[in-house]
Structures are given as C-alpha cells and as structure tokens.
Design a protein around this motif. Structure first.
Motif, mmCIF file in Angstrom:
data_model
loop_
_atom_site.group_PDB
_atom_site.id
_atom_site.type_symbol
_atom_site.label_atom_id
_atom_site.label_comp_id
_atom_site.label_asym_id
_atom_site.label_seq_id
_atom_site.Cartn_x
_atom_site.Cartn_y
_atom_site.Cartn_z
ATOM 1 N N VAL A 280 0.838 -1.203 0.000
ATOM 2 C CA VAL A 280 0.000 0.000 0.000
ATOM 3 C C VAL A 280 0.874 1.255 0.000
ATOM 4 O O VAL A 280 0.613 2.214 -0.739
ATOM 5 N N ALA A 281 1.924 1.238 0.823
ATOM 6 C CA ALA A 281 2.834 2.395 0.871
ATOM 7 C C ALA A 281 3.509 2.601 -0.476
ATOM 8 O O ALA A 281 3.614 3.727 -0.974
ATOM 9 N N GLY A 282 3.947 1.511 -1.083
ATOM 10 C CA GLY A 282 4.604 1.621 -2.382
ATOM 11 C C GLY A 282 3.667 2.097 -3.472
ATOM 12 O O GLY A 282 4.046 2.903 -4.328
ATOM 13 N N LEU A 283 2.439 1.596 -3.455
ATOM 14 C CA LEU A 283 1.469 2.030 -4.460
ATOM 15 C C LEU A 283 1.081 3.496 -4.280
ATOM 16 O O LEU A 283 0.800 4.195 -5.252
ATOM 17 N N PHE A 284 1.084 3.961 -3.037
ATOM 18 C CA PHE A 284 0.806 5.374 -2.808
ATOM 19 C C PHE A 284 1.927 6.233 -3.399
ATOM 20 O O PHE A 284 1.681 7.272 -4.012
ATOM 21 N N ILE A 285 3.167 5.776 -3.220
ATOM 22 C CA ILE A 285 4.306 6.485 -3.812
ATOM 23 C C ILE A 285 4.149 6.517 -5.328
ATOM 24 O O ILE A 285 4.374 7.539 -5.978
ATOM 25 N N PHE A 286 3.735 5.398 -5.898
ATOM 26 C CA PHE A 286 3.498 5.320 -7.342
ATOM 27 C C PHE A 286 2.388 6.292 -7.763
ATOM 28 O O PHE A 286 2.504 6.997 -8.762
ATOM 29 N N HIS A 287 1.312 6.329 -6.961
ATOM 30 C CA HIS A 287 0.182 7.201 -7.276
ATOM 31 C C HIS A 287 0.591 8.674 -7.253
ATOM 32 O O HIS A 287 0.155 9.463 -8.086
ATOM 33 N N ARG A 288 1.431 9.051 -6.303
ATOM 34 C CA ARG A 288 1.841 10.436 -6.155
ATOM 35 C C ARG A 288 2.873 10.861 -7.193
ATOM 36 O O ARG A 288 3.138 12.034 -7.377
ATOM 37 N N LYS A 289 3.453 9.865 -7.856
ATOM 38 C CA LYS A 289 4.444 10.186 -8.876
ATOM 39 C C LYS A 289 3.772 10.910 -10.030
ATOM 40 O O LYS A 289 2.749 10.469 -10.557
ATOM 41 N N ASN A 290 4.310 12.011 -10.402
ATOM 42 C CA ASN A 290 3.746 12.756 -11.529
ATOM 43 C C ASN A 290 4.039 11.994 -12.815
ATOM 44 O O ASN A 290 5.186 11.896 -13.256
ATOM 45 N N LEU A 291 3.004 11.436 -13.429
ATOM 46 C CA LEU A 291 3.208 10.589 -14.598
ATOM 47 C C LEU A 291 3.700 11.368 -15.814
ATOM 48 O O LEU A 291 4.130 10.788 -16.799
ATOM 49 N N LYS A 292 3.630 12.685 -15.725
ATOM 50 C CA LYS A 292 4.131 13.486 -16.844
ATOM 51 C C LYS A 292 5.638 13.628 -16.827
ATOM 52 O O LYS A 292 6.245 14.057 -17.801
#
Length: 305
Positions: A280-292
């Motif tokens: 969950v922590a890792g996926l949150f980091i992924f989610h917060r990553k600016n995909l641009k």
C-alpha cells in the motif's frame, strides 16, 4: 506538432520500460523459485558458479557483438564497482535467505525495495519526492518491521540475509539508473563475473556431485537470471526508477503462487499484514508520482544499448 511527437515518443519509451520491467519480474520470480529448489541441496557458492556459467550462454554473443574491449571502457569506475558489489551481495544474500525461509517471506523483505528506491532516488537521481511520499516511505518501513516479526526472530540470520539483500538490490537498481549510458551487456557482464568469482570462493570445500538434471537446472538458472537482468536494466534506462519500482510488487504475487505450488509454503498472518502495508505504501508512492515526468529522449543512448 514537434512537441506532441516528442511527447508521444517519450510516452512510448516509458511504456516499453514498464512492459520490460513486468516481464523481467516474471523471469526473476521463476529464477527465485528455481534458486530455492537448488540451494536446498547445494551450497550457495556452487549454485552461483554454475549459474554464472549459464549466464554467459546468453551474454557471450552479446559481448562479441559489442566487442570485448568495450567492457573496460566504462564511465565512473568507482560507481560501477559499487553497483557490481551490491548486485553480487543481492544474489548471494537472497539465495542464503531462501535456503532457510519460505519464498514469500524473503520476497516480502525484497518488496521494501521500491520504498528504498523512492528514498534513494530523491538523493542520487534528483527524482524529487514530496512530504506525502516521505510519509509513505516511513509507513513502508513499519511494514518491514512487522514482517520481520518484532521479537528475537528479527535477529535471526536468515531474516538479516533477506533484509540486507533487499537493501543491496535497491542500491544496485539505483546505480543501474544512474549509469544508464553504460551498455546493458557491460552492466550485466560485470555483475555476472563478480558472482562467478564470489561463487568460486564460497564453494571451496563445499562442492558436491550433482545429477544431469541438477547441472541443467543451475545452468538454466543463469540463463533465466541474465535475461531478467537485461530486461530490468533496459527498463531502467527508459523510465524513471521511482515509476518502475512499484511494479516489483508483482514478484510478491508470483512468490506466493510458486511457493505454494512448488514448496507448499503458506504465508502466515504477520507476513501478509507486513506485505500489505509495504505494498500500500509503495502504491501510494506510485500514485503520487507525476506521470508526466519522463526520461528525456536524449538520455537514451542512440546505439540501442
């Protein structure tokens, strides 16, 4: 128009990097299961030696294609050495851990790798992360502590092997990203040579006779591992490390499935809870990553290496 075309090209590079990482993770899961099966009967050093020989079945033609002397023309030799050292520690410590622990337990420790990578990328790669992701990093570390079982078991040698190996793994990935102008062949060849030398040293006095199936398994281990390394090394040149890191969580799923099918291992509640927190922590980091955010086209070597 040119801006849109450039953005599309960069997007394609990132998507290619993602697909290569997923495929590399699948091969690594197979490699991990095969390694656990082999180290149950043979010393880690012996497995490393034959595994490294198998890897050169894949690497040999690639070395000849780029020219053997290219192996010595590398950037920042000090960082290259650190990367090779970390990659070697990662492999040796992983096999040492799975010799005593269930595959899913060891992979839970390794699932903290993306957490480490997010933190390390902030300092070494300039991939800035905000306070929310720093909070997620801390929560991820809490998941690692839970998975380690806060008791005397935390101090067990196999658990230490798994934790130290996951740190070495994360550092080697960050170094691979930093040294992306070095060819994939060169990066993987040097870590394979280091694994071979380490295996020779560790196997002294521990070499055992093996059947044809055992020798074939160890050689196949090297072929699968080298292909996985090449795929992941390439993916790290095409997409940001902090974007690719969460994809490593597919390894946990494969570890649970293969561990159950091949070794009848079922993760206990504490491992599942710790793994869930880490994911969950890792996926949150992924989610917060600016995909641009993306790798600039000029950062990818034009020779395809």
């Amino acid at each position: 128009m040119k801006t849109k075309t450039a953005a599309a090209n960069v997007g394609n590079l990132i998507m290619t990097g993602v697909m290569l990482m997923l495929l590399g993770d699948l091969l690594f899961a197979l490699n991990d299961a095969m390694g656990k099966w082999l180290v149950a009967s043979f010393a880690v050093g012996q497995v490393l030696v034959v595994r490294s020989v198998g890897a050169f079945i894949v690497l040999g033609p690639m070395i000849l294609r780029q020219g053997p002397m290219a192996l010595f023309r590398v950037e920042q030799k000090g960082l290259q050495f650190i990367r090779v050292f970390m990659a070697t520690c990662d492999v040796a410590l992983f096999y040492a851990a799975v010799a005593y622990l269930p595959l899913a337990d060891v992979m839970t420790f390794y699932m903290a790798g993306p957490i480490y990578i997010a933190a390390l990328s902030h300092f070494f790669l300039g991939e800035k992360i905000g306070w929310r992701r720093w909070l997620a990093v801390l929560i991820g570390f809490a998941g690692v502590v839970i998975a380690l079982r806060p008791s005397t078991a935390m101090l067990s040698l196999p658990s230490f092997f798994g934790l130290a190996g996951s740190l070495a793994f994360a550092l080697s990935l960050v170094m691979s990203r930093y040294l992306r102008s070095t060819s994939d062949t060169t990066l993987v060849t040097w870590q394979t040579i280091a694994a071979l030398v380490t295996g020779i040293v560790l196997s002294v006095g521990h070499w055992q006779p093996a059947t044809l199936i055992d020798w074939s398994g160890m050689l196949l281990l090297g072929i699968v591992a080298s292909c996985a390394h090449l795929l992941i090394t390439r993916s790290l040149k095409l997409a940001p490390a902090s974007l690719l890191a969460p994809l490593q969580y597919t390894l946990l799923l494969w570890a649970i499935v293969l561990g159950y099918l091949l070794f009848n291992d079922v993760p206990d509640t504490q491992i599942i809870v710790g793994a869930a927190i880490i994911v969950v922590a890792g996926l949150f980091i992924f989610h917060r990553k600016n995909l641009k955010e993306s790798v600039p086209t000029e950062a990818v070597p034009p020779d395809g290496h």
